[in-house]
Design a protein around this motif. Structure first.
Motif, PDB file in Angstrom:
ATOM      1  N   ILE A 119       0.885  -1.242  -0.063  1.00 12.36           N
ATOM      2  CA  ILE A 119       0.100  -0.116  -0.138  1.00 12.36           C
ATOM      3  C   ILE A 119       0.713   1.573  -0.069  1.00 12.36           C
ATOM      4  N   PHE A 120       1.909   1.193   0.665  1.00 11.18           N
ATOM      5  CA  PHE A 120       2.913   2.317   0.656  1.00 11.18           C
ATOM      6  C   PHE A 120       3.731   2.283  -0.342  1.00 11.18           C
ATOM      7  N   ALA A 121       4.233   1.294  -1.103  1.00 11.67           N
ATOM      8  CA  ALA A 121       5.217   1.391  -2.110  1.00 11.67           C
ATOM      9  C   ALA A 121       4.585   1.715  -3.333  1.00 11.67           C
ATOM     10  N   TRP A 122       3.204   1.624  -3.758  1.00 11.21           N
ATOM     11  CA  TRP A 122       2.552   2.069  -4.833  1.00 11.21           C
ATOM     12  C   TRP A 122       2.527   3.591  -5.061  1.00 11.21           C
ATOM     13  N   PRO A 123       1.922   4.542  -4.002  1.00 10.94           N
ATOM     14  CA  PRO A 123       1.977   5.719  -4.128  1.00 10.94           C
ATOM     15  C   PRO A 123       3.171   6.284  -4.166  1.00 10.94           C
ATOM     16  N   PHE A 124       4.151   5.751  -3.505  1.00 11.46           N
ATOM     17  CA  PHE A 124       5.654   6.180  -3.396  1.00 11.46           C
ATOM     18  C   PHE A 124       6.507   6.087  -4.705  1.00 11.46           C
ATOM     19  N   PHE A 125       6.049   4.847  -5.500  1.00  8.91           N
ATOM     20  CA  PHE A 125       6.642   5.022  -6.838  1.00  8.91           C
ATOM     21  C   PHE A 125       6.009   5.963  -7.467  1.00  8.91           C
ATOM     22  N   ILE A 126       4.845   6.146  -7.586  1.00  6.73           N
ATOM     23  CA  ILE A 126       4.009   6.632  -8.461  1.00  6.73           C
ATOM     24  C   ILE A 126       4.543   8.321  -8.328  1.00  6.73           C
ATOM     25  N   PHE A 127       4.726   8.714  -7.093  1.00  2.00           N
ATOM     26  CA  PHE A 127       5.043  10.109  -6.630  1.00  2.00           C
ATOM     27  C   PHE A 127       6.417  10.375  -7.159  1.00  2.00           C
ATOM     28  N   CYS A 128       7.317   9.243  -7.134  1.00  2.00           N
ATOM     29  CA  CYS A 128       8.643   9.634  -7.705  1.00  2.00           C
ATOM     30  C   CYS A 128       8.723   9.924  -9.268  1.00  2.00           C
ATOM     31  N   TRP A 129       7.986   9.222  -9.747  1.00  2.00           N
ATOM     32  CA  TRP A 129       7.745   9.471 -11.227  1.00  2.00           C
ATOM     33  C   TRP A 129       7.107  10.831 -11.379  1.00  2.00           C
ATOM     34  N   ASN A 130       5.885  11.083 -10.888  1.00  2.00           N
ATOM     35  CA  ASN A 130       5.377  12.372 -11.325  1.00  2.00           C
ATOM     36  C   ASN A 130       5.911  13.485 -10.790  1.00  2.00           C
ATOM     37  N   LEU A 131       6.568  13.671  -9.543  1.00  2.00           N
ATOM     38  CA  LEU A 131       7.333  14.697  -9.043  1.00  2.00           C
ATOM     39  C   LEU A 131       8.741  14.687  -9.496  1.00  2.00           C
ATOM     40  N   MET A 132       9.242  13.739 -10.290  1.00  2.00           N
ATOM     41  CA  MET A 132      10.553  13.674 -10.762  1.00  2.00           C
ATOM     42  C   MET A 132      11.723  13.791 -10.049  1.00  2.00           C
ATOM     43  N   ALA A 133      11.425  13.339  -8.725  1.00  2.00           N
ATOM     44  CA  ALA A 133      12.082  13.538  -7.658  1.00  2.00           C
ATOM     45  C   ALA A 133      12.992  12.190  -7.107  1.00  2.00           C
ATOM     46  N   ARG A 134      13.769  12.535  -6.137  1.00  2.00           N
ATOM     47  CA  ARG A 134      14.703  11.264  -5.626  1.00  2.00           C
ATOM     48  C   ARG A 134      13.957  10.818  -4.653  1.00  2.00           C
ATOM     49  N   SER A 135      14.244   9.440  -4.568  1.00  2.00           N
ATOM     50  CA  SER A 135      13.378   8.695  -3.535  1.00  2.00           C
ATOM     51  C   SER A 135      13.511   9.488  -2.090  1.00  2.00           C
TER      52      SER A 135
END
Length: 204
Positions: free
Chosen positions: A119-135
């Motif tokens: 549940i955590f990994a899903w939005p974490f990965f998607i927001f890394c992509w959409n915000l073009m930000a480091r983990s």
């Protein structure tokens, strides 16, 4: 600039133990240009942390060294002794979709993973992509950094690796994706919020 290599009397490249190094081995041993740039950045940081002046002579020497190193790397690539691609290869959009789908449909097995991790990994990965930000930047993202404006989710990262004091902060607009829910950032964040209990102030 050859990572400890030197020329012997016969012109062959030798390592620190005096062993002959082939051209293929030289290509594998040579650092990427970005790695050498990182060494320079670390040196600049060290001088700054210790209130030491980075002299013009040192700056010129480093610039000349890096320029020569780049020429050496370009020559190795030209001769096919080094890979053209340096560092990590970017993920394609198709790969982003596949990984997101894999996270979303992952079924925990045993004690190695849990539903809460998925549940955590899903939005974490998607927001890394959409915000073009480091983990690490996404890991520090809090609800206080997120707000709504019209139909966009506004995310503000207080600082990042390239702006440690927050002078160049800009709002990032994130939109829902109703055509592909698997990669919808708004849906993924909503699932996370509804599945995770809110923490009280001062709570662990």
């Amino acid at each position: 600039g050859d990572g400890g290599l030197h020329r012997g009397e016969d012109g062959n490249l030798l390592d620190v133990n005096g062993q002959v190094v082939t051209e293929q081995a030289q290509g594998k041993r040579t650092k990427a240009v970005s790695t050498i740039g990182g060494y320079r950045s670390a040196l600049v940081w060290y001088y700054k942390e210790h209130n030491m002046k980075f002299s013009n002579d040192l700056e010129i020497a480093l610039s000349n060294y890096i320029a020569g190193f780049k020429r050496n790397v370009a020559d190795l690539k030209q001769r096919g002794l080094m890979d053209i691609q340096e560092g990590r290869a970017p993920i394609a959009f198709s790969g982003y979709v596949i990984v997101s789908q894999a996270i979303l449909t992952h079924i925990p097995q045993g004690r190695s993973s849990s539903w809460q991790q998925s549940i955590f990994a899903w939005p974490f990965f998607i927001f890394c992509w959409n915000l073009m930000a480091r983990s690490c930047s996404i890991g520090d993202l809090m609800l206080q950094h997120i707000r709504w404006h019209n139909d966009a989710l506004i995310c503000t990262l207080p600082k990042h690796k390239g702006d440690q004091v927050g002078d160049k902060i800009v709002d990032r607009h994130v939109f829902a994706n109703p055509l592909n829910p698997n990669i919808c950032p708004v849906l993924s964040l909503g699932v996370l919020l509804f599945c995770k209990p809110f923490r009280e102030v001062g709570g662990q």
